[in-house]
Enzyme design. Structure first.
Site, PDB file in Angstrom:
ATOM      1  N   ASP A   1       0.853  -1.196   0.000  1.00  0.00           N
ATOM      2  CA  ASP A   1       0.000   0.000   0.000  1.00  0.00           C
ATOM      3  C   ASP A   1       0.892   1.250   0.000  1.00  0.00           C
ATOM      4  OD1 ASP A   1      -2.406   1.419   0.170  1.00  0.00           O
ATOM      5  OD2 ASP A   1      -2.445   1.364   2.363  1.00  0.00           O
TER       6      ASP A   1
ATOM      7  N   ASP B   1       3.053   5.186  -5.323  1.00  0.00           N
ATOM      8  CA  ASP B   1       2.295   6.426  -5.147  1.00  0.00           C
ATOM      9  C   ASP B   1       3.237   7.611  -5.341  1.00  0.00           C
ATOM     10  OD1 ASP B   1       0.844   8.597  -4.445  1.00  0.00           O
ATOM     11  OD2 ASP B   1       0.312   7.908  -2.429  1.00  0.00           O
TER      12      ASP B   1
ATOM     13  N   GLY C   1      -9.298   5.546   0.691  1.00  0.00           N
ATOM     14  CA  GLY C   1     -10.099   6.309   1.649  1.00  0.00           C
ATOM     15  C   GLY C   1     -11.554   5.881   1.667  1.00  0.00           C
TER      16      GLY C   1
HETATM   17  P1  13P Z   1      -9.344   4.593   5.002  1.00  0.00           P
HETATM   18  O1  13P Z   1      -8.528   5.500   5.853  1.00  0.00           O
HETATM   19  O2  13P Z   1     -10.614   5.252   4.550  1.00  0.00           O
HETATM   20  O3  13P Z   1      -9.594   3.293   5.633  1.00  0.00           O
HETATM   21  O4  13P Z   1      -8.506   4.312   3.656  1.00  0.00           O
HETATM   22  C1  13P Z   1      -7.445   3.384   3.662  1.00  0.00           C
HETATM   23  C2  13P Z   1      -6.631   3.454   2.428  1.00  0.00           C
HETATM   24  O5  13P Z   1      -6.950   4.095   1.451  1.00  0.00           O
HETATM   25  C3  13P Z   1      -5.376   2.671   2.422  1.00  0.00           C
HETATM   26  O6  13P Z   1      -4.650   2.857   1.258  1.00  0.00           O
HETATM   27  O1  G3H Z   2      -3.243   4.934   3.425  1.00  0.00           O
HETATM   28  C1  G3H Z   2      -3.117   4.860   4.644  1.00  0.00           C
HETATM   29  C2  G3H Z   2      -3.355   3.552   5.302  1.00  0.00           C
HETATM   30  O2  G3H Z   2      -4.448   3.668   6.178  1.00  0.00           O
HETATM   31  C3  G3H Z   2      -2.110   3.073   6.004  1.00  0.00           C
HETATM   32  O3  G3H Z   2      -1.868   3.830   7.138  1.00  0.00           O
HETATM   33  O4  G3H Z   2       0.572   4.344   6.943  1.00  0.00           O
HETATM   34  O5  G3H Z   2      -0.643   4.498   9.147  1.00  0.00           O
HETATM   35  O6  G3H Z   2      -0.164   2.269   8.118  1.00  0.00           O
HETATM   36  P1  G3H Z   2      -0.437   3.725   7.896  1.00  0.00           P
HETATM   37 ZN    ZN Z   3      -4.706   4.831   0.515  1.00  0.00          ZN
END
Ligand code: 13P
Ligand code: G3H
Ligand code: ZN
Length: 311
Positions: free
Chosen positions: A83, A105, A213
């Site tokens: 992620d 990203d 999000g």
């Molecule tokens: P939320 O904060 O809405 O759960 O989104 C998570 C997200 O986009 C992780 O990449």
């Molecule tokens: O995009 C954000 C995700 O909720 C991950 O959050 O970087 O605090 O693990 P984090």
């Molecule tokens: Zn995200």
């Protein structure tokens, strides 16, 4: 199993008018709950690890937990995804550790530099049979390396999206459509540009869209947190109807982290306040795990991914 053909899963979702939930994992209980929910619903799933998660638990630890779950549910198709990868090095180390999908990203960079940085990751990842999610546009809220005000968020431009996909070769596109990360997504009502999703799907029909999000911040859990000593006044997420509409128009991956945190916090706060003498972690982590599983099963219904495992 951690699938060898993650793009097929994404395209199946897009073409089949459902979305795969991409849930952030940070520890054993969260991972167990998410996987058990998907196994119970026969739903494909994406487990995603942020850099923060990889640092907190160590990448190898989380991968070992996922591999253990894989042995428990051998027929469950799993995508393991980086992620918000911030560099080629991050994505390469994820691939080395066994991820079959990465996000680069570079959305905070100017357009040309975003293309350049994203393409570099695509070239490397594709040589290892790993798929790549790029991002175009800016979400509001807080990510690990950028903070963006709701008013400064820049939504994804469809014309730029066509050029971005063509020049980078990405497999999936994270688009900015008005959502933001975290528990405070909108200062007013839920304001997501669903027609923009429809337009993006028309101009890049072969590229599954990703909605970041996407937590809905269920008010019943916000209330529990607030009732038992917390303060999440004004917390607000994306309406489930809006998520469902976005899925109708081509969103195939829906990112959820905040709701997992919220449920875990609500349950633990309640146990502590109601049982001040309790100090066995299993007595609060266990109920939190059960409640997360329940919440994730509900998400699977919203995303319509239940029963979508190919035989
Ligand atoms: P939320 O904060 O809405 O759960 O989104 C998570 C997200 O986009 C992780 O990449
Ligand atoms: O995009 C954000 C995700 O909720 C991950 O959050 O970087 O605090 O693990 P984090
Ligand atoms: Zn995200």
């Amino acid at each position: 199993m951690i699938v060898k053909n993650p793009l097929d899963l994404m395209l199946d979702a897009k073409n089949g008018n459902y979305a795969i939930g991409a849930f952030n994992v940070n520890n054993m209980e969260i991972t167990q709950a998410i996987v058990a929910a998907h196994a119970a619903k026969n739903a494909p799933l994406i487990l995603q690890l942020s850099n923060g998660a990889r640092k907190y638990a160590r990448t190898e630890m989380l991968i070992d937990i996922i591999r253990s779950m894989e042995r428990q549910y051998p027929n469950l198709p799993i995508i393991v995804h980086q992620d918000h990868g911030d560099s080629l090095e991050t994505c390469a180390s994820a691939i080395e550790a066994g991820f079959n999908s990465v996000m680069i990203d570079a959305s905070a960079l100017p357009f040309a530099e975003n293309i350049e940085k994203t393409k570099e990751v695509v070239d490397f990842a594709h040589s290892k049979n790993v798929i790549v999610e790029g991002e175009l546009g800016t979400l509001g809220g807080i990510e690990e390396h950028v903070v963006v005000d709701e008013k400064d968020a820049r939504l994804t431009d469809p014309e730029e999206a066509v050029e971005f996909v063509a020049k980078t070769g990405i497999d999936t596109l994270a688009c900015a459509i008005g959502t933001s990360h975290g528990a405070y997504k909108f200062s007013g009502g839920c304001n997501v540009d669903v027609p923009r999703v429809e337009k993006l799907s028309q101009v890049i029909p072969n590229t599954p869209l990703v909605m970041h999000g996407s937590s809905s911040v269920p008010q019943q859990y916000v209330e529990i947190v607030n009732q038992f000593g917390g303060d999440l006044t004004g917390a607000k997420g994306v309406d489930e109807e809006t998520i469902s509409a976005a899925v109708d128009f081509g969103v195939a991956k829906v990112n959820i982290d905040t709701d997992l945190r919220l449920v875990m916090t609500a349950v633990i706060r309640k146990v502590f306040m109601e049982n001040p003498k309790e100090f066995d972690p299993r007595k609060y982590l266990g109920p939190a795990r059960d409640e997360i599983q329940k919440m994730v099963e509900h998400k699977i219904d919203v995303l319509r991914s239940g029963g979508k495992i190919r035989s």
